[in-house]
Every structure is written in C-alpha cells, then in structure tokens.
Design a protein around this motif. Sequence first.
Motif, mmCIF file in Angstrom:
data_model
loop_
_atom_site.group_PDB
_atom_site.id
_atom_site.type_symbol
_atom_site.label_atom_id
_atom_site.label_comp_id
_atom_site.label_asym_id
_atom_site.label_seq_id
_atom_site.Cartn_x
_atom_site.Cartn_y
_atom_site.Cartn_z
ATOM 1 N N SER A 197 54.487 83.420 -21.045
ATOM 2 C CA SER A 197 54.711 83.430 -22.495
ATOM 3 C C SER A 197 54.158 82.201 -23.193
ATOM 4 C CB SER A 197 56.210 83.568 -22.790
ATOM 5 O OG SER A 197 56.699 84.802 -22.364
ATOM 6 N N GLU A 254 50.838 98.182 -26.691
ATOM 7 C CA GLU A 254 51.805 97.854 -25.631
ATOM 8 C C GLU A 254 51.574 98.713 -24.395
ATOM 9 O OE1 GLU A 254 55.697 98.627 -27.073
ATOM 10 O OE2 GLU A 254 55.424 97.483 -28.924
ATOM 11 N N ILE A 264 54.553 94.570 -21.178
ATOM 12 C CA ILE A 264 55.916 94.074 -21.355
ATOM 13 C C ILE A 264 56.883 94.892 -20.521
ATOM 14 C CG2 ILE A 264 55.483 93.180 -23.674
ATOM 15 C CD1 ILE A 264 56.806 95.711 -24.801
ATOM 16 N N ARG A 300 54.176 99.383 -21.356
ATOM 17 C CA ARG A 300 55.561 99.075 -21.032
ATOM 18 C C ARG A 300 55.879 99.496 -19.599
ATOM 19 N NH1 ARG A 300 55.453 101.266 -26.008
ATOM 20 N NH2 ARG A 300 56.306 103.269 -25.362
ATOM 21 N N VAL A 326 56.097 89.871 -16.076
ATOM 22 C CA VAL A 326 55.709 90.180 -17.449
ATOM 23 C C VAL A 326 56.276 89.087 -18.347
ATOM 24 C CG1 VAL A 326 55.501 92.662 -17.154
ATOM 25 C CG2 VAL A 326 57.747 91.714 -17.689
ATOM 26 N N PRO A 327 55.610 88.842 -19.478
ATOM 27 C CA PRO A 327 54.488 89.584 -20.050
ATOM 28 C C PRO A 327 53.148 89.077 -19.532
ATOM 29 C CG PRO A 327 55.146 87.875 -21.547
ATOM 30 C CD PRO A 327 56.103 87.789 -20.392
ATOM 31 N N TRP A 339 55.429 89.000 -28.007
ATOM 32 C CA TRP A 339 55.335 90.176 -28.880
ATOM 33 C C TRP A 339 55.583 89.768 -30.326
ATOM 34 C CZ3 TRP A 339 58.163 93.074 -32.311
ATOM 35 C CH2 TRP A 339 57.792 94.397 -32.517
ATOM 36 N N SER A 349 59.288 89.096 -22.585
ATOM 37 C CA SER A 349 58.360 90.002 -23.265
ATOM 38 C C SER A 349 58.487 89.894 -24.785
ATOM 39 C CB SER A 349 58.622 91.448 -22.834
ATOM 40 O OG SER A 349 58.376 91.638 -21.460
#
Length: 230
Positions: A79, A43, A18, A45, A66-67, A31, A27
Amino acid sequence: MTMAEGATMANTDYIIVIGDKNYSSWSLRPWLALKHCGVPFTEERIRLRQPDSKAEILRNSPSGKVPVLKTKAGLVWDSLAIFEYLAEQHPEAGLWPSDQEARAAARSISAEMHAGFVTLRNDMPMDLLSRLPAPPLSPALEADIARVVAIWTEARHRAADRGPFLFGAFSNADAMYAPVATRFRTYGVDLGPFGDDGSAAAYVDTIFAMPAMAEWTRGAEAEMRARAGT
C-alpha cells in the motif's frame, strides 16, 4: 476472483487487485487514493479466507499479499509503495501535502501506521459492516488506541482552518488511517478516555462522510449479499 468484463491495460490506466471489501483494510487504502486521483481503474477482487485464496493472490502479486496495482509500467505492490507511485504519477491530486513540514509529518504518520499498531490490528480486525463488542482492552491495545487519537488530534488542531482531513485536504495519510476509523466504529470504541477532545471522533465522521467510503461500503454490502445468495 471477479473482474469487470473485458478490462485490460489497454482500456484502463490501472487495475488494482484487492481482497474482500468488508475485511481487507490494506486494500481499502490505495483504493481510496485511486478514487481521489480521479483516474480510470478497474478492480480485480479475490475472496479471502478461501482454500485457493493464497494461490489466486500469488498469481497476481509477487509478495503473496493484496493489494497490488497493475500499471502499464509493471506491478506495484504494498500500500505505501502504491501511495508513492500514485503521488509521483499524479502530482495534481495532492496525495501528499504541498507544505514541506506537513508533507514530512504526513509521510511519518503513514509509515508509523504501516509498520506499527500490531495489537490494534490483531485484536480489532477490520469488519466494516459489523457492529461488535469491543475486545478486552489490554495495556498494549490501550496504548495503540491512545497513540492513534494523539496523532489525529495533533494533526486536526494544526489543520483546523484548512479542511476536515488530517492535513486539511485529503491526502495519503487519510487513506492510511481510514481503516482504523472503521475499526473504531465496528467495535464501538469511545475515544474520550484515550484523550480525545472531540477531534478524533469528528475525524471518524469525516472518513465515513466521504463519497468514496460510501461507495466502498456499498461494494462490501454487495459482496456479502452475493455470498449469502440473496
């Protein structure tokens, strides 16, 4: 990039890559879905808006964005694709409504959010922890806000007796629209002039009342403190 020490695919079901929790709306979406599934995940990051951000992302994500979800079966990026993967792997989590008509509507409004609302994204970028003046309301921005309010209002009216989320219980549709709720709060948008009868404003409160949303917010605060050296 940071990662929990020693995390590998051998000791966690998923690793999700993320961006900054304060800024990365895309992100936040998967999540929240992962949190709802209640499965172990770790995670990774990547700090955005840095000279090496693109290279760091490309090391993890073939799309350069991302993600991305790392699974024992391979990578899942985007996503909406992650939503579908998690719904397939964890049907017990109810990430899509069980009712066929509601499920079709949830997928439709999620796809609409995924593909549209360009002006809303550009003029009101996610900045979770800030409280900022609303940007000038162009006709395009007004249309985007009014459409979100209409989606939320219609969904809430239909599901009013089944729970506080768009389709009663939490679903992928709520994960998809959660960043929009943060935008409305960040920019102090009064939803009344856009046709809200109170349902949309109440839905914003519902999103922020989620324990997972509070956890994400604490993570954003911790990241900002770390960057400030405090």
